[in-house]
Design a protein around this motif. Sequence first.
Motif, short mmCIF file in Angstrom:
data_model
loop_
_atom_site.label_atom_id
_atom_site.label_comp_id
_atom_site.label_asym_id
_atom_site.label_seq_id
_atom_site.Cartn_x
_atom_site.Cartn_y
_atom_site.Cartn_z
N ALA A 456 1.12 -1.06 -0.06
CA ALA A 456 -0.05 -0.05 -0.07
C ALA A 456 1.03 1.14 -0.02
O ALA A 456 0.59 2.35 -0.66
CB ALA A 456 -0.98 -0.07 1.24
N LEU A 457 1.96 1.14 0.85
CA LEU A 457 2.79 2.52 0.94
C LEU A 457 3.50 2.79 -0.61
O LEU A 457 3.51 3.75 -1.06
CB LEU A 457 3.98 2.04 2.14
CG LEU A 457 5.22 3.17 1.92
CD1 LEU A 457 4.26 4.67 2.29
CD2 LEU A 457 6.33 2.74 2.85
N TYR A 458 3.98 1.56 -0.81
CA TYR A 458 4.72 1.79 -2.23
C TYR A 458 3.70 2.15 -3.33
O TYR A 458 4.24 3.05 -4.15
CB TYR A 458 5.57 0.27 -2.84
CG TYR A 458 6.41 -0.22 -1.61
CD1 TYR A 458 7.11 0.48 -0.56
CD2 TYR A 458 6.81 -1.46 -1.54
CE1 TYR A 458 7.76 0.13 0.28
CE2 TYR A 458 7.51 -2.17 -0.57
CZ TYR A 458 7.94 -1.43 0.41
OH TYR A 458 8.68 -2.02 1.37
N ILE A 466 3.47 10.73 -9.72
CA ILE A 466 2.62 11.09 -10.73
C ILE A 466 1.73 12.42 -10.41
O ILE A 466 1.77 13.49 -11.03
CB ILE A 466 1.66 10.07 -11.22
CG1 ILE A 466 2.59 9.10 -11.83
CG2 ILE A 466 0.49 10.77 -12.35
CD1 ILE A 466 1.88 7.76 -12.04
N THR A 467 1.19 12.46 -9.09
CA THR A 467 0.37 13.42 -8.69
C THR A 467 0.95 14.75 -8.18
O THR A 467 0.80 15.95 -8.45
CB THR A 467 -0.68 13.23 -7.67
OG1 THR A 467 0.28 12.57 -6.59
CG2 THR A 467 -1.56 12.21 -8.20
N SER A 489 -6.01 7.31 -10.23
CA SER A 489 -7.50 6.98 -9.61
C SER A 489 -7.28 6.38 -8.16
O SER A 489 -8.20 6.04 -7.62
CB SER A 489 -8.08 5.96 -10.57
OG SER A 489 -7.62 4.75 -10.71
N GLN A 490 -6.17 6.07 -7.68
CA GLN A 490 -5.96 5.47 -6.51
C GLN A 490 -6.59 6.33 -5.38
O GLN A 490 -6.56 7.38 -5.53
CB GLN A 490 -4.25 5.63 -5.96
CG GLN A 490 -3.75 4.23 -6.71
CD GLN A 490 -2.25 4.14 -5.99
OE1 GLN A 490 -1.84 2.94 -5.75
NE2 GLN A 490 -1.62 5.35 -5.78
N LYS A 491 -7.01 5.74 -4.18
CA LYS A 491 -7.78 6.47 -3.17
C LYS A 491 -6.44 6.61 -2.14
O LYS A 491 -6.44 5.64 -1.47
CB LYS A 491 -8.95 5.61 -2.59
CG LYS A 491 -10.02 5.73 -3.49
CD LYS A 491 -11.48 5.42 -3.15
CE LYS A 491 -12.66 5.43 -4.12
NZ LYS A 491 -12.20 4.55 -5.34
#
Lengths: 844, 636
Positions: A456-458, A466-467, A489-491
């Motif tokens: 999850a962290l990576y 990117i953001t 689109s990741q939360k």
Amino acid sequence: MKISLNGKQIDAGAGRTVLEAARAAGVYIPSLCDIPRLEPFGGCRLCLIEISGRRGYVPACCTSVEDGMTVLSETPALQKIRREILELILTEHPNACLICTEKESCDEHKSTIRKVGETTGCVLCPNNGRCELQDVVEAVGLDRVRFPAVYRNIDIKKTDPFFDRDYNLCILCGRCVRTCQEERGAGTISFIRRGSEAVVGTVLDVPLLEAGCQMCGACVDACPTGALTERALKYEQPAERTDSIICPVCGMGCRMDVSLLGGRIIGSRPAPDGPANGGQACVRGRFLLREIPGSDLRITMPMIRRKKDLEEVEWAEALDFVAGRLKSFKKDEIGLVYSTQLTTEDIFALKKFGRDVLKTKRVLPSSASGAPDMMMDLAGTNGSISSLICDLNAVAEADTLVVCGSDLPRAHPIAWVNVLKALKKDAGLVVAGTADSSMDRHADVTLRVKPGGESALYGLLAGKMITNGREKSGALGPGSEKVFAFYESQKEKALLDSSGIEKMSSVETAAALLLKKGKTVILWDTGTVPDDREKEAAVHLWNLALLTGARLLPLSSTGNSRGAAEIRRSFAAEPTASAFTQDVAEGRIKALYLAGPFPVLKTKKTEFTVLQASFWSEASAKADAVFPAAVFAETEGTFVNTEGRLQYSPRVLEPPDGVKEDWRIVSLLSQIMKRGDFTFKNASGILKEASEVVPAFAGASFTGLKKSNGRFLKSAGESPLNLILPFEKPTKIPTNKSYPLLLECRDSAEGYRELLFAVAHPGFALLRDPEAVWLNPKDAKSLKLGDGDPIKVSFFGGSFGAVARLSDGVPVGAARTIYAGGLLPELSFVPPASVFPVKITRGQ
Amino acid sequence: MSKLNVSSLDSLRNKILKKRKKDKTIVTICGGTGCHAYGCMELAEAFKAEVRARKLTNRVEVRTTGCHGFCERGPIVVIQPQEIFYQRVKGSDIDEIFDLTILQNKLVDRLLYVDSASGEKIVEEKNVPFYKLQKRIIFGNNGFIDPTDIEDYIALDGYRALAKVLEGMTPEDVIAEIEKAGLRGRGGAGFPTGKKWEICRGYKADQKYIICNADEGDPGAYMDRSLLEGNPHSVIEGMIIGAYAIGATEGYIYVRMEYPLAVKNITQALEDARRMGLLGDSILGSKFSLDIHVFKGAGAFVSGEETSLMASIEGRRAFPRQKPPFPAEQGLWGKPTNINNVETWANVPVILSKGAAWFGKIGTRKSKGTKIFSLVGKINNTGLVEVPMGMTLREIIFDIGGGIKDGKKFKAVQTGGPSGGCIPADMLDSPIDFDTLNKAGSMMGSGGMIVMDEDTCMVDVARYFLHFTQEESCGKCVPCRIGNRQLVDILTRITKGEGKAEDLKTLRSLASTIKSGSLCGLGQTAPNPVLTTMRYFEDEYIAHIEKQSCPALVCKDLIVYFIEPDKCVGCLLCIKSCPVDAISGERREVHVIDQELCIKCGACLDVCPAKVGAVSKYTGKKKTAVLKKSVKREKP
């Protein structure tokens, strides 16, 4: 750059100190506190020099050369000061032998009538002959000390394993302190107290182990006197000869200088010119190699079990017995396990033996194939790994470092030494892991994840690239738009929660460091059993590296994991560890051929078990046949370290009578069973064949490797790298209400083949206890457990006994243990994954 | 309060001055360390209570100020504006001070200072000889300022120099002014301050630091402490100006944690300055920003050495390192750093407000300005004195210091702390400045001045100072750690009468090796006390070594106590005071000391009435004679 030294013009490289320039030019200036690699200290004051145009005297070790400098090092005034300072040093160090006029002939026939006691003479000092104080006294020509002795009379510190500290012999040069601080980043020892009571010690003078010492022995190697001495060497004669070998224990590939005496290894020191380790080692290489060949647990005779008991037999009989039984099993009914601490040649021979003689696809490495292997899997379809991974030198040169999932100072100390080199040059450091470690105090940001929260962290970090600014370049392979879209689109909030990290701000800080210009290196280690969750982590790290232009260093756990991973690619796919275990448990594997440690499974007895081993273990008692195998120094061969560096290690010891190399045992069996082509005469021949079969070894030969000081594996060709689309749904960490704690199982090279270091040397058990399961004190309290209590750890599919240990560094709800390949009887289990739910209860 | 700028600082000053009624009587009570020990804080509270009780709050104000310097006479109370100087004031004097001085403007005679030379009573502080001969340009405001009140400092033109600098001077102008003034570092070595700043300014770096060295560790020296405690803003103002000149944006005040009041006052002063816009971003509305932190040292003498001080701030053991590189190039965390001592910083605002020309008129050709000394030892007027450079030792010791206690003879003065040197009587008329002191084998140091009388043994003094430096050696370099220990061992042997003929030669040789071979200033100066005492008092060393005799009757192993039979009146006093029952005798009979039991504590000598004076000390041949005649004490 030229300087004049005592009237002679010498060439002095810019950036050097005068002392270094003098050494390079062969001019002797005495010094006791200076050693290369460490910052100048200027404590012993023996290297004082005069420089025209400068007031007074300056130490050569702290003075940089300047063009046209005129230096004098032997004026009468300097000689007077130097003698007097040396006299002062000798008031604190027993000196009777040092200044004795008869010292030369004393070595031969004890001619002097001035006998000195054991504590004040050089003869019984373990450092006699290697003592730099002796050299300096000799060079200065000191023959008397005008000042009275001020013997410190401090008790010799013997409470720690492996080496003794006798501060009565210490001259306070500070080399040990600076080595510990500067080179190893540990800072376990320091100067304590002041004035004439100043001495080297730990905080509050506690034992080294209590102060967090990892027993790497670098201080012992740095000590110019006998103050720090290896305990085992105290009672040994001087070595007959010294040879360089490659340490087979972990994946760093350290070159060690082993001292040999009477067919034994009596000690090992890191080779100063070791390409991977550069004069550094860890406790395993430094103090435990000597325990391996001569271990009491060595197996030296073949054995077979005809009826109830194992009986010693001749080789021919044993080979016939085993060959006969093995023939009776059908294709794929035999399971073969090989150790990844063997040489490349042994592993190649065993793999070939499995395929061509045992005719089985059920072949398993004894230790997890590890991070390099997982990266190579990804590379298979997405580009060449060699343009993504890097060597240790790149670590030392990096501007930003990210350490993922490894307590480097414990598990990969040599990688840590290189990280420290970079930190000295102001590199940034991000540490991501489940537990606290001594790295934390060096880190710019520490990302504490919960067990299993790594991927999850990576993913979060890759998304941040990117953001937070990276251009969406199309040069990252076809389909990279999809990958960009995935990360966009990741939360973030949900990912943060499942990573277990408290604040988004620390992730932002880490992301900012990653986005900084400069060279970035990500060091990554996996858990014991690679599962989907870790594959997912590998994908994110791969993408993270591509998005930041970073290099990756996947860390391998054992001496030749990387070599095994290369060989594996030229053979049929191996089953996973859990599939293999399942096959044994459910009887699909009817016979086991164990050339590496494998836990004794209680579920079902296999029909026939052959052990090709060097040491007695729980498994040997259950085996039907045992072949005694040679250990590392008794066989010549090559190892591939974590960087992909192929190195040659010679045979420096004769194996005990009755012991044969692994490749020779399987060759003999093949000949008797008349299966396969095993016509090797020596290990060199195996490498020749391997170099034709395994692309990475192309062109490799012993002769070439001996000459070239090792070389990097050939890459399979440069191909552009692609971003990889991660799994649509993040892999969940399994939870189970009946098993409330998450156990994290870390594979670590805690032994050699079947020999656990904790068994080989009691000192190692003090340092790293393989029986320990670490718990947070809060969890222990609710389980009514105290430190040292026996516990039973149950999980879905098995249980094992252990000892509870408490540490604040372990998160609440978690537990961790070292999985030492199932070597200890109490720990004989196969973990279903690297992180899995368990229940802990009090054991008996 | 809103942040100040250059013009609002002036209006604030005017406002403060207007607010303070001119007709108000101000009772200033010295709140320095010395007076603290005398109980000045309780005294101040009592005064305040009295003001309330007498309902005089409109007319009388009680203010605790910084150290006045005359610690011998504390607690000191000065009534302003008349400047009436009362000394050794006790709680029981308060009533009378109110009745007479405050209400009737009359004097309380017995609290006035009496000049020992003329016997005259002196009323005003400035006319007390102790103060009269001083030139208190740095220290003078201490007595008028409540160090916890920034308004007090501003009222006395505080931060005006800073405003002047920020308003119209370039950093180069500031450095030129300091250089022109000829200010030299007050921390010891006397390096020209302007030059030091200029060098540091010359180095380009993303970050520079300034440090105030307040790790005052010399035994008996406390001028830096008194400045920080008594007038912290003067130090801060100096630091801000210095930071502006060299381009530093962060500063540290390294103060020993054994100075709790200094830590408290400087911390509050920094907070007040920050609050008013005198520190932090855009100081006084300018483009210049700086913040200063207090760092508490753990109390190692060596931390006063600049490189070890920086190591200490960085969180490492206070080990000095080889110079070069000097801190100006590579200092704190490897960045260009300028370190000055407390007193140096306090000189800066004075120079900038009064001008380099004015400052240059004070002092000698090469040592400009004043120097604060802490005058201690066998002297009548113990305290802190600030005098112009070039004043002679005689003037300081006899005219300001009031001469030697109990009418004894002056023997030597140790200047520059434990690593300074002992200067003998025949050099009393040499002017005090950096260069003369160096020539005499001593140094200015931070300004310690320990006066010794005829009862001082110079070998013992050398041993004492060496013992101190030896214990405070950091242990890093061999000459200092082991060499000084050997010096102490040899000196100890000599004071025990076990000296050898070659000892003097060995001492000289070893001392020179330590001086030229040691890493830092501590080791390089540590042998000074041995070298100077051997230079000026060699005969005492020879007496100890050759005759086992201590001419000053100090070294216990070389003396005996003896009761003169012809003087003893048999009063039993010494018998009662002897801790080891070594003296025997009956009332009105001669008392006798059993020399075997005597531990030479000197209690008998202390209690024997002065008019009797029966107890003597002997050394050398006389000692031998006494021992020969010694009788064993009869057991009762």
